[in-house]
Scaffold this active site. Structure first.
Site, PDB file in Angstrom:
ATOM      1  N   HIS A   1       3.998   2.542   2.629  1.00 40.22           N
ATOM      2  CA  HIS A   1       5.238   2.468   1.836  1.00 40.22           C
ATOM      3  C   HIS A   1       5.866   3.845   1.619  1.00 40.22           C
ATOM      4  O   HIS A   1       7.056   4.043   1.871  1.00 40.22           O
ATOM      5  CB  HIS A   1       4.902   1.807   0.504  1.00 40.22           C
TER       6      HIS A   1
ATOM      7  N   TYR B   1      11.288  -2.040   6.569  1.00 41.54           N
ATOM      8  CA  TYR B   1      11.492  -3.441   6.956  1.00 41.54           C
ATOM      9  C   TYR B   1      11.438  -3.464   8.489  1.00 41.54           C
ATOM     10  O   TYR B   1      12.395  -3.817   9.169  1.00 41.54           O
ATOM     11  CB  TYR B   1      12.836  -3.964   6.447  1.00 41.54           C
TER      12      TYR B   1
ATOM     13  N   GLY C   1       0.822  -1.215   0.000  1.00 45.31           N
ATOM     14  CA  GLY C   1       0.000   0.000   0.000  1.00 45.31           C
ATOM     15  C   GLY C   1       0.852   1.258   0.000  1.00 45.31           C
ATOM     16  O   GLY C   1       1.936   1.302   0.597  1.00 45.31           O
ATOM     17  N   VAL C   2       0.340   2.318  -0.647  1.00 46.55           N
ATOM     18  CA  VAL C   2       1.139   3.547  -0.731  1.00 46.55           C
ATOM     19  C   VAL C   2       1.091   4.353   0.579  1.00 46.55           C
ATOM     20  O   VAL C   2       1.935   5.211   0.804  1.00 46.55           O
ATOM     21  CB  VAL C   2       0.749   4.448  -1.932  1.00 46.55           C
TER      22      VAL C   2
HETATM   23  P1  FDA Z   1       0.392  -1.049   6.286  1.00 45.11           P
HETATM   24  O1  FDA Z   1      -0.981  -0.721   5.882  1.00 45.11           O
HETATM   25  O2  FDA Z   1       0.599  -2.237   7.158  1.00 45.11           O
HETATM   26  O3  FDA Z   1       1.063   0.238   6.902  1.00 45.11           O
HETATM   27  C1  FDA Z   1       2.394   0.251   7.390  1.00 45.11           C
HETATM   28  C2  FDA Z   1       2.530   1.338   8.453  1.00 45.11           C
HETATM   29  O4  FDA Z   1       2.136   2.596   7.920  1.00 45.11           O
HETATM   30  C3  FDA Z   1       1.632   1.108   9.659  1.00 45.11           C
HETATM   31  O5  FDA Z   1       2.252   1.646  10.801  1.00 45.11           O
HETATM   32  C4  FDA Z   1       0.396   1.901   9.317  1.00 45.11           C
HETATM   33  O6  FDA Z   1      -0.370   2.279  10.451  1.00 45.11           O
HETATM   34  C5  FDA Z   1       0.989   3.106   8.615  1.00 45.11           C
HETATM   35  N1  FDA Z   1       0.082   3.690   7.631  1.00 45.11           N
HETATM   36  C6  FDA Z   1      -0.483   3.069   6.577  1.00 45.11           C
HETATM   37  N2  FDA Z   1      -1.231   3.935   5.885  1.00 45.11           N
HETATM   38  C7  FDA Z   1      -1.155   5.113   6.515  1.00 45.11           C
HETATM   39  C8  FDA Z   1      -1.734   6.389   6.275  1.00 45.11           C
HETATM   40  N3  FDA Z   1      -2.517   6.609   5.224  1.00 45.11           N
HETATM   41  N4  FDA Z   1      -1.473   7.402   7.132  1.00 45.11           N
HETATM   42  C9  FDA Z   1      -0.661   7.187   8.215  1.00 45.11           C
HETATM   43  N5  FDA Z   1      -0.078   6.005   8.482  1.00 45.11           N
HETATM   44  C10 FDA Z   1      -0.324   4.970   7.632  1.00 45.11           C
HETATM   45  N6  FDA Z   1       9.479  -2.039   0.843  1.00 45.11           N
HETATM   46  C11 FDA Z   1      10.274  -1.413  -0.058  1.00 45.11           C
HETATM   47  O7  FDA Z   1      10.797  -0.342   0.224  1.00 45.11           O
HETATM   48  N7  FDA Z   1      10.463  -1.959  -1.290  1.00 45.11           N
HETATM   49  C12 FDA Z   1       9.871  -3.122  -1.673  1.00 45.11           C
HETATM   50  O8  FDA Z   1      10.066  -3.566  -2.796  1.00 45.11           O
HETATM   51  C13 FDA Z   1       9.034  -3.791  -0.721  1.00 45.11           C
HETATM   52  N8  FDA Z   1       8.428  -4.979  -1.039  1.00 45.11           N
HETATM   53  C14 FDA Z   1       7.618  -5.599  -0.099  1.00 45.11           C
HETATM   54  C15 FDA Z   1       7.002  -6.812  -0.415  1.00 45.11           C
HETATM   55  C16 FDA Z   1       6.203  -7.451   0.530  1.00 45.11           C
HETATM   56  C17 FDA Z   1       5.542  -8.751   0.163  1.00 45.11           C
HETATM   57  C18 FDA Z   1       6.026  -6.879   1.803  1.00 45.11           C
HETATM   58  C19 FDA Z   1       5.182  -7.572   2.847  1.00 45.11           C
HETATM   59  C20 FDA Z   1       6.627  -5.672   2.112  1.00 45.11           C
HETATM   60  C21 FDA Z   1       7.432  -5.025   1.172  1.00 45.11           C
HETATM   61  N9  FDA Z   1       8.058  -3.818   1.473  1.00 45.11           N
HETATM   62  C22 FDA Z   1       8.854  -3.207   0.550  1.00 45.11           C
HETATM   63  C23 FDA Z   1       7.878  -3.201   2.786  1.00 45.11           C
HETATM   64  C24 FDA Z   1       6.764  -2.170   2.718  1.00 45.11           C
HETATM   65  O9  FDA Z   1       7.247  -1.010   2.083  1.00 45.11           O
HETATM   66  C25 FDA Z   1       6.313  -1.792   4.139  1.00 45.11           C
HETATM   67  O10 FDA Z   1       5.864  -2.918   4.805  1.00 45.11           O
HETATM   68  C26 FDA Z   1       5.229  -0.711   4.073  1.00 45.11           C
HETATM   69  O11 FDA Z   1       5.136  -0.070   5.303  1.00 45.11           O
HETATM   70  C27 FDA Z   1       3.893  -1.316   3.700  1.00 45.11           C
HETATM   71  O12 FDA Z   1       2.926  -0.332   3.526  1.00 45.11           O
HETATM   72  P2  FDA Z   1       1.397  -0.783   3.571  1.00 45.11           P
HETATM   73  O13 FDA Z   1       0.589   0.422   3.399  1.00 45.11           O
HETATM   74  O14 FDA Z   1       1.185  -1.946   2.671  1.00 45.11           O
HETATM   75  O15 FDA Z   1       1.313  -1.372   5.039  1.00 45.11           O
END
Ligand code: FDA
Length: 512
Positions: free
Chosen positions: A162, A455, A158-159
């Site tokens: 990330h 990570y 998710g952005v």
């Molecule tokens: P998630 O929703 O779990 O959010 C992560 C954190 O951000 C949490 O603390 C959440 O509360 C907070 N957050 C989310 N949305 C928010 C918002 N709108 N406002 C405030 N806080 C918010 N990394 C990388 O740099 N390069 C890569 O290629 C990859 N590849 C990758 C592959 C796989 C399979 C995984 C599981 C992970 C990666 N990652 C990565 C790591 C990834 O960048 C990291 O886990 C991010 O935080 C994921 O963001 P999500 O929104 O998906 O996660």
């Protein structure tokens, strides 16, 4: 379904007062324990099944807001009831911080906030933070063959999380991190006010681009600067055994990968994926995985000059469009429809634990033999090394909170996966990765031993209480942010003086 306690009744009432015309309307985006939508959303949120049967409390409610008013109502009502908020975008947090919490909490799942609008004249895009990287890349490709965005490899990430944690991918040597390419944001603060870059001020705007958004508020949308990509790019994945010859290649790679032209990104994946045969059990592979922003004919002379030992042949390389390379690095086949990028579900959810390092001096060659011996102990283990240099070292350490710039050769991610449930399995595999991490200590960055926020690794240290002090948190904070940790703590004090937005590794308040 009935609401079983007064707090629940109060919360729902509060939400209806602050967000929508009627009580019934609230249930279109508020999901209560026991409902099918609640359990589906929770199960879907858990990308890493490590916590599936966890004894940690489940959320009081899951909110799937459709607009900013509903987010504001959630903040107001959570403050009244002293519930914490866990914001979830793609749910990929390595330690589950977007859906786990030890004290009463509510999940704000942004999956309905996913609009993306591309402005090719300005070469920019607005993207709501519930979108995934796959949705972003797909939307760009629908509009242009010569634009892209420098962010991670896995389309289901998710952005929201990330971008607020950095975001590194195949374009980083040319264009830096995702967070380096964010030019504005739509942000809701702890008062429920919507702020843009101008109204939030440069300090807060600085903090949410790499400092982790969850410490400061809720990012509703980002404005991105798109980057140019050529119509043709080249990729390859060369498989070698991690035997003496393979180790020599990895060793060579350390000296050149961060100095190659910025158009070349070549990463290394050391992997042990034990199959059934004896041969597979003993085989550790090393993959050289490249994206080049240009054609094979342009690539070959550069590679043969800088990395002749790899013995690269034209037949190893594949030319394609940038968006096809996104499929390639995302693990899809080239002929699959681009629509696979819109699939938000992780294909294969396995238990995993990861850790990270940054490397400033080449690792002695014999250490790769040590890595080889150790990864053989696990069924599924990876050591992934992403080169830095190029644009990454032209950006100052203090430009955004991500500080790992000049002087760093590459990033390492250690990753172990397993299939069986249970605490003893978890302890075994987590123990293994801790052992590998300890083994690597003499060979990676020290003072501090650095780590990458995206990570996330709670072994580095956690906030035990809501009022964890800056001096306690600096143990883990310096590893992620080096000198930028202090500025983050100062911004936190301004942006969220009551420490409402907190988690195990949220930024503490700098009190003086
Ligand atoms: P998630 O929703 O779990 O959010 C992560 C954190 O951000 C949490 O603390 C959440 O509360 C907070 N957050 C989310 N949305 C928010 C918002 N709108 N406002 C405030 N806080 C918010 N990394 C990388 O740099 N390069 C890569 O290629 C990859 N590849 C990758 C592959 C796989 C399979 C995984 C599981 C992970 C990666 N990652 C990565 C790591 C990834 O960048 C990291 O886990 C991010 O935080 C994921 O963001 P999500 O929104 O998906 O996660």
């Amino acid at each position: 379904l009935t609401l079983c306690n007064a707090n629940q009744e109060y919360f729902v009432h509060c939400m209806s007062v602050h967000s929508s015309p009627g009580y019934i309307e609230v249930f279109k985006y508020l999901h209560i324990p026991g409902s099918l939508s609640y359990s589906n959303l929770l199960q879907y949120a858990e990308q890493n099944p490590r916590w599936l049967n966890s004894t940690s409390p489940k959320p009081k409610f899951i909110i799937t807001p459709n607009n900013a008013d509903q987010i504001r109502a959630t903040i107001i009502c959570c403050k009244k009831l002293d519930f914490q908020i866990r914001v979830k975008s793609g749910g990929h947090d390595y330690e589950g911080l977007s859906f786990l919490c030890k004290t009463p909490f509510v999940i704000v799942d942004l999956l309905n906030l996913r609009s993306i609008s591309i402005n090719l004249e300005e070469e920019t895009a607005w993207i709501q933070s519930g979108s995934t990287l796959g949705e972003l890349y797909y939307s760009i490709a629908q509009e242009s063959k010569i634009h892209g965005f420098p962010a991670g490899l896995c389309p289901s990430v998710g952005v929201g999380g990330h971008f607020s944690g950095g975001g590194l991918g195949t374009l980083l040597r040319k264009h830096g991190l995702a967070a380096d390419n964010i030019i504005d944001a739509c942000f809701m603060n702890v008062e429920g006010k919507i702020l843009d870059r101008e109204s939030m001020g440069e300090d807060l705007f600085w903090a949410i681009r790499g400092g982790g958004g969850a410490s400061f508020g809720i990012i509703i949308a980002w404005k991105l600067k798109l980057v140019r990509v050529p119509p043709v790019v080249t990729v390859f994945t060369i498989h070698k055994n991690l035997d003496q010859e393979g180790i020599e290649l990895v060793n060579k790679w350390q000296y050149i990968s961060n100095k190659l032209p910025e158009d070349i990104f070549i990463r290394i994946i050391i992997q042990h994926i034990a199959g059934n045969s004896k041969e597979q059990q003993k085989k550790v592979e090393v993959l050289f995985n490249l994206l080049f922003l240009g054609s094979v004919n342009q690539l070959l002379p550069v590679m043969n000059k800088s990395f002749p030992d790899l013995n690269l042949l034209q037949t190893d390389c594949i030319e394609m469009s940038w968006i096809e390379s996104v499929l390639y690095f995302g693990g899809y086949q080239r002929d699959e429809p681009l629509e696979v990028l819109l699939d938000r579900t992780v294909q294969y959810k396995s238990y995993f634990k990861a850790k990270s390092d940054f490397v400033e001096k080449p690792i002695p060659e014999n250490v790769f033999q040590g890595i080889r011996e150790r990864v053989l102990e696990e069924q599924i283990a990876f050591v992934i090394m992403d080169p830095l240099g190029g644009k990454m070292e032209q950006i100052q350490e203090s430009e955004i909170p991500f500080p790992h710039r000049k002087g760093n050769l590459f990033n390492i991610q250690y990753l172990v996966k397993w299939d069986l449930a249970g605490d003893s399995e978890s302890i075994k595999h987590v123990g293994w990765i801790k052992m590998l991490y300890k083994y690597m200590k003499p060979y990676v960055s020290s003072s501090p031993r650095a780590a990458y926020l995206n990570y996330r690794d709670l072994d580095l240290g956690i906030n035990r209480k809501a009022n964890t002090s800056y001096s306690e948190a600096i143990i883990w904070g310096r590893k992620y942010f080096k000198g930028n940790f202090k500025r983050l703590a100062r911004v936190k004090k301004q942006a969220d003086p009551g420490n409402f937005f907190r988690n195990e590794q949220s930024i503490p308040l700098l009190l003086n």
